[in-house]
Design a protein around this motif. Structure first.
Motif, mmCIF file in Angstrom:
data_model
loop_
_atom_site.group_PDB
_atom_site.id
_atom_site.type_symbol
_atom_site.label_atom_id
_atom_site.label_comp_id
_atom_site.label_asym_id
_atom_site.label_seq_id
_atom_site.Cartn_x
_atom_site.Cartn_y
_atom_site.Cartn_z
ATOM 1 N N ARG A 15 -89.343 -26.873 11.693
ATOM 2 C CA ARG A 15 -89.352 -26.562 10.259
ATOM 3 C C ARG A 15 -88.067 -27.045 9.593
ATOM 4 N N PHE A 26 -87.544 -29.666 6.543
ATOM 5 C CA PHE A 26 -86.671 -29.418 5.394
ATOM 6 C C PHE A 26 -85.729 -30.595 5.160
ATOM 7 N N ALA A 81 -90.942 -26.559 4.330
ATOM 8 C CA ALA A 81 -90.614 -26.139 5.695
ATOM 9 C C ALA A 81 -91.337 -24.853 6.072
#
Length: 216
Positions: free
Chosen positions: A22, A26, A205
């Protein structure tokens, strides 16, 4: 009983956890270059050196990144030693120096929600409330715990958050302050509309779905 993280594939890498993946989503959302587990090092004073493989290196920001779901999973002594340049992590891109601090390590906790703010009087959009994260830096023989927050083109760092130890190496546990990596709701940054990309990055994310190890 310990809970095992789910390995996840993304962008040609096999991440040890979905949380790491995640954060890669991002970084990609913000157009930030990243390297995943590029190199391991032995860190710590002579006679007590230990192996350490940081999760990320951000070459443009000249920062190492460590990801943990909770501070209970974080080896505080190991990352403390990693932040001391003369026996911690080297920096292949050169030192990140800010306000006499050599900023070494960015500690990232869970990918938290970013909230849109509304002016109570007018009802108009007034920016965003976004997380702050922990950084460890070194200055004149001491290790400091500061904060970092993301903006559209980089990272805003405040390194002088408090003294946590020295290159003795001694950690001052009683004055260490907030949990490392989980300052996500402590110290809120009010960002301007120009940081819409940051808001979108956190949202991307958090909402990424990795089905059966595939990309989101």
């Amino acid at each position: 009983m310990s809970i095992r993280a789910i390995e996840t594939s993304y962008a040609g890498h096999r991440f040890r956890s979905r949380l790491e993946a995640r954060w890669a989503v991002f970084f990609d959302s913000l157009g930030m270059r990243w390297e995943y587990e590029p190199q391991g090092y032995a860190v710590g004073p002579d006679g007590a050196r230990r192996p350490y493989l940081p999760d990320f290196f951000l070459p443009e920001q000249r920062l190492w990144g460590e990801v943990n779901g909770s501070e209970q999973q974080l080896d505080v002594e190991l990352v403390f030693h990693a932040a001391i340049p003369h026996y911690g992590l080297p920096n292949p891109a050169g030192p990140h120096v800010f306000s006499e601090h050599q900023v070494q390590l960015l500690i990232l906790g869970p990918v938290e929600r970013v909230s849109a703010l509304v002016d109570a009087k007018t009802g108009e959009h007034a920016g965003y409330s976004q997380p702050t994260h922990t950084v460890l830096s070194f200055r004149k023989g001491d290790v400091f715990q500061g904060t970092a927050s993301f903006y559209a083109t980089g990272i805003d760092i405040e390194p002088d958050g408090g003294l946590v130890g020295d290159d003795g190496p001694d950690i001052r546990w009683n004055t260490r302050g907030s949990e490392w990596g989980n300052w996500v709701c402590g110290g809120v940054l009010l960002s301007e509309d120009r940081d819409e990309d940051v808001y979108a990055g956190y949202r991307a994310a958090r909402s990424a779905r990795f089905e059966h190890g595939q990309t989101p």
